[in-house]
Motif scaffolding. Sequence first.
Motif, short mmCIF file in Angstrom:
data_model
loop_
_atom_site.label_atom_id
_atom_site.label_comp_id
_atom_site.label_asym_id
_atom_site.label_seq_id
_atom_site.Cartn_x
_atom_site.Cartn_y
_atom_site.Cartn_z
N GLU A 627 7.08 3.16 -52.67
CA GLU A 627 6.96 3.78 -51.35
C GLU A 627 7.76 5.08 -51.28
O GLU A 627 7.28 6.10 -50.78
N THR A 628 8.98 5.04 -51.80
CA THR A 628 9.81 6.24 -51.82
C THR A 628 9.18 7.33 -52.68
O THR A 628 9.13 8.50 -52.29
N ALA A 629 8.68 6.94 -53.84
CA ALA A 629 8.04 7.91 -54.73
C ALA A 629 6.85 8.56 -54.04
O ALA A 629 6.65 9.78 -54.12
N GLY A 630 6.04 7.77 -53.33
CA GLY A 630 4.89 8.32 -52.62
C GLY A 630 5.29 9.31 -51.56
O GLY A 630 4.66 10.36 -51.40
N ARG A 631 6.33 8.98 -50.80
CA ARG A 631 6.79 9.90 -49.75
C ARG A 631 7.30 11.22 -50.35
O ARG A 631 7.04 12.30 -49.81
N LEU A 632 8.02 11.13 -51.44
CA LEU A 632 8.53 12.35 -52.08
C LEU A 632 7.38 13.21 -52.61
O LEU A 632 7.42 14.44 -52.50
N LEU A 633 6.37 12.58 -53.17
CA LEU A 633 5.22 13.35 -53.65
C LEU A 633 4.49 14.00 -52.48
O LEU A 633 4.04 15.16 -52.58
N GLY A 634 4.36 13.28 -51.36
CA GLY A 634 3.72 13.87 -50.19
C GLY A 634 4.47 15.08 -49.68
O GLY A 634 3.88 16.11 -49.35
N ALA A 635 5.80 14.97 -49.62
CA ALA A 635 6.62 16.09 -49.16
C ALA A 635 6.52 17.27 -50.12
O ALA A 635 6.43 18.44 -49.69
N ALA A 636 6.53 17.01 -51.42
CA ALA A 636 6.42 18.08 -52.41
C ALA A 636 5.08 18.80 -52.29
O ALA A 636 5.00 20.03 -52.45
N PHE A 675 2.02 8.71 -48.97
CA PHE A 675 1.84 10.16 -49.12
C PHE A 675 1.82 10.84 -47.75
O PHE A 675 2.47 11.89 -47.55
N ASP A 676 1.10 10.26 -46.79
CA ASP A 676 1.02 10.84 -45.45
C ASP A 676 2.38 10.86 -44.77
O ASP A 676 2.74 11.83 -44.09
N ALA A 677 3.15 9.77 -44.94
CA ALA A 677 4.48 9.71 -44.33
C ALA A 677 5.38 10.80 -44.90
O ALA A 677 6.16 11.43 -44.17
N GLY A 678 5.27 11.06 -46.19
CA GLY A 678 6.07 12.12 -46.80
C GLY A 678 5.68 13.50 -46.32
O GLY A 678 6.54 14.36 -46.11
N ARG A 679 4.39 13.70 -46.10
CA ARG A 679 3.93 15.01 -45.61
C ARG A 679 4.47 15.29 -44.21
O ARG A 679 4.63 16.45 -43.83
N ALA A 680 4.77 14.24 -43.44
CA ALA A 680 5.25 14.42 -42.07
C ALA A 680 6.76 14.47 -41.96
O ALA A 680 7.29 14.77 -40.89
N LEU A 681 7.46 14.18 -43.06
CA LEU A 681 8.93 14.15 -42.99
C LEU A 681 9.51 15.55 -42.81
O LEU A 681 9.06 16.50 -43.48
N PRO A 682 10.53 15.73 -41.94
CA PRO A 682 11.24 17.02 -41.88
C PRO A 682 12.03 17.23 -43.16
O PRO A 682 12.34 16.27 -43.88
N SER A 683 12.35 18.49 -43.46
CA SER A 683 13.02 18.81 -44.73
C SER A 683 14.33 18.07 -44.89
O SER A 683 14.67 17.62 -46.00
N THR A 684 15.10 17.90 -43.79
CA THR A 684 16.38 17.19 -43.91
C THR A 684 16.16 15.74 -44.34
O THR A 684 16.90 15.20 -45.16
N GLY A 685 15.12 15.11 -43.79
CA GLY A 685 14.83 13.73 -44.15
C GLY A 685 14.35 13.61 -45.58
O GLY A 685 14.70 12.65 -46.29
N VAL A 686 13.57 14.58 -46.03
CA VAL A 686 13.07 14.56 -47.41
C VAL A 686 14.22 14.63 -48.41
O VAL A 686 14.30 13.84 -49.36
N LEU A 687 15.12 15.56 -48.20
CA LEU A 687 16.23 15.73 -49.14
C LEU A 687 17.17 14.54 -49.10
O LEU A 687 17.71 14.13 -50.13
N ALA A 688 17.37 13.97 -47.91
CA ALA A 688 18.21 12.77 -47.82
C ALA A 688 17.57 11.62 -48.58
O ALA A 688 18.26 10.85 -49.28
N LEU A 689 16.26 11.48 -48.49
CA LEU A 689 15.55 10.43 -49.20
C LEU A 689 15.66 10.63 -50.71
O LEU A 689 15.90 9.67 -51.46
N ALA A 690 15.52 11.87 -51.17
CA ALA A 690 15.63 12.15 -52.61
C ALA A 690 17.04 11.85 -53.11
O ALA A 690 17.21 11.26 -54.19
N ARG A 691 18.04 12.23 -52.33
CA ARG A 691 19.42 12.00 -52.77
C ARG A 691 19.75 10.50 -52.77
O ARG A 691 20.62 10.07 -53.51
N ARG A 692 19.08 9.76 -51.93
CA ARG A 692 19.28 8.30 -51.92
C ARG A 692 18.88 7.71 -53.28
O ARG A 692 19.46 6.73 -53.74
N VAL A 693 17.89 8.32 -53.93
CA VAL A 693 17.42 7.85 -55.24
C VAL A 693 18.37 8.27 -56.35
O VAL A 693 18.77 7.46 -57.19
#
Length: 775
Positions: A627-636, A675-693
């Motif tokens: 799930e995390t990987a999918g969100r990160l790909l959507g944001a990218a 993927f859709d959830a990642g596309r909707a994430l704000p940049s701060t949330g995306v980077l926080a999610l990546a750093r969590r990994v």
Amino acid sequence: MASSVATLPVPPTPLVGREGELGLIETALADPQFRLVTLTGPPGVGKTRLALAAAQAAASRFADGEVFVDLARVPSGGSVLGEIARAIGTSEAPGQPVRDRLIDRLADRELLLVIDNCEHFLPVPELGEVLAACAQLRVLSTSRERLHLTVEREVSILPLPVPTATDLDDPERVAASPAVRLLVSRAQAVQHGFAVTPENARDLADVCIRLDGLPLALELAAPQLKVFTAGELAYRLRHRSILLAGGFHDMPDRHEGLRTAISWSHNLMPESERSMFRRLAVFVGGWTLPAAEAVCMSPDDARPLDVAAATASLVDKSIINRSTRPDGVTVFSMLESIREFAAEQLAARGEQEPTRQRHARFYASLGVQAEVGIGTSEEDLWWAWLGYEHGNLRSAFEHSLDSGDVTTALQLASALGWYWYTRGYVGEGRVIVTRTLEAGTGQAPASAVASALLAAGILSWSHGDLDDAAGLLGRSLTMSEDEGDLRRVAIASAFLGHVARDAGDYDTAARLHARARDIHESAANERGAAWAQFDLGLLAWRRASLDEAADWLESSLRRFRKMGYEWAVAWSAWALASVETKLGNSGVAATLAADALDTYERLDDRRGLAQSLELVAEIASGRGLGETAGRLLGAASVMRRALAVPGTASELAAREHTERAVGQALGPERAERAFDAGRALPSTGVLALARRVVRPATGHDDQPARWPTPREREVAALIAAGRTNREIGRALGITEKTAEVHVRNMMGKLGSRSRAEIASWAVSHGIYEPDRDSS
């Protein structure tokens, strides 16, 4: 004298967003060593309004009250002291100078004089004489420049802060901006119930940014929101198809329109300063003193312009602003509203074309130096300069291309092409450089053509167009060989090696990279040699020689770190992390990926961030966090689409591999939701999610002083999942109001300003993990 308080005008609207400035003025008025406090600032910044608010706040400190003296309607040949005398009701005495009459009247009075619009009476030494003789007298004045008296303290009033780029995704942070607060407050006077909403927040922020946060401009714009939506008003301001005038009938005459207010200041300047002022309109974003000297001094001037003196005077008059860049260089700037007025004056005097031509050629000459510095020890300085001067370079480029000055356009396009490449704006850069080459190179020098071809080829390769890149880089290589420019030969060879590698021609790639390395080493170019090692590492990675790739990349990373070359460190860390992932060294890969992510964010390299997010997605997928990987790909994917940079062949292959792994782990429907959830994430949330990994929270170093309660942590998790207060209440069996209280309490404990920041905190501390959310 107490009755004189009645002469202080009562503003019709409340003061908004000036709490800090008001406190500063009150402190200055209470300091006995400053008998005169002068509020300075550009036209329309709200000096009069602040002076009146400060006088009202200080009323209890002056036993004999306050008197307001408006000099705006007094002819420039009039007397400041005479106007003060009339305001306080001092009668004329034949044969007695007005100065003496004032001193007699005010010598033992504890009075505050508020003197508005002093700029067209400067200097006023007689006011200093009155202050010296009247110990209890205080003066609060407004002026475009300080009065230059020894007992004076200047308080510079700046425009209201506007929303920043990081605020735009959060309506609450937009609404908290002082400029937006003022605009909304005044809009509510003409449209009951007007408010910031998720739908209009970005447009309201855009309006405030385009109006420079100037209170007068915001006051004039507010009534327009009864006629236009925020989006329509923002559009009209972008295209300057709306005139801000006549907002409210009780404004002073000089404030009936923003242009009128600026014209008031312009008419007070001597002709030498007017010349300087209008020519400064060609600068975009700011300028240095050497730039102003090169651009504003015209050979047609009857008398040489003293740029340094005129600059100092315009700063004093609050027409231009002075600041210091991070590199220690003094720079000057002008509010956009004022710059547009200056541009009108420049066009009216017929000076626009020659001034813009001097501007373009000045920046082109520096652009040539920047391009020559690429790949050398001077590179970092030029990267920074390109970032600072991006606006001027782009404006100069557009003018050169439009006017048919191909050589200057080529020189500017080359410098801009390198800047866009290093910042990830590949699509934009490719369009600009291609436009220049398509215009025809004509009689342009070979060096200018070769440098533009090189930049165009690099951008085409970054965009994934290998055939176009090979043709452009090949032409640049041939011309550079003919010119004997070995630095450019080495760079062209290196990027042709990248093209060959992505095309699967590994032997040709190895030969080209080796040629680049040999040239750099023979020239003792440490940076170039380190880049050659990096390139050989990428080639070994592509050949699946992973141990060899790791050796090359570790060596390049060490060398780049020793140089302090951050951008290259990020690239090497990203590449080495990718190789370590393939080798199964997940811990090492995560540490390197975290370094790359942090550095790319600090340098604002959006392409680097996108490829780092894709790498972290691969790491997450390998750990079973589909799930995390999918969100990160959507944001990218959102980042890449915004940059118009799909990526190189190897990047596309890696992303497709991770997408398939996510689809297999989650199933098609759940993967698409991720993927859709990642596309909707704000940049701060995306980077926080990546750093969590890549950098899981450990210990308590980053915990707030007051840790949220278990219930508050549940609320935080639901916020991160995108739930509203009503939905949170239903999920937890509490009222919507109680949920709102929990949110407010967490903001206080975490020091957060928005729900987005609470969501980022919940992700980074493992309180919310996307893979456990089935929704």
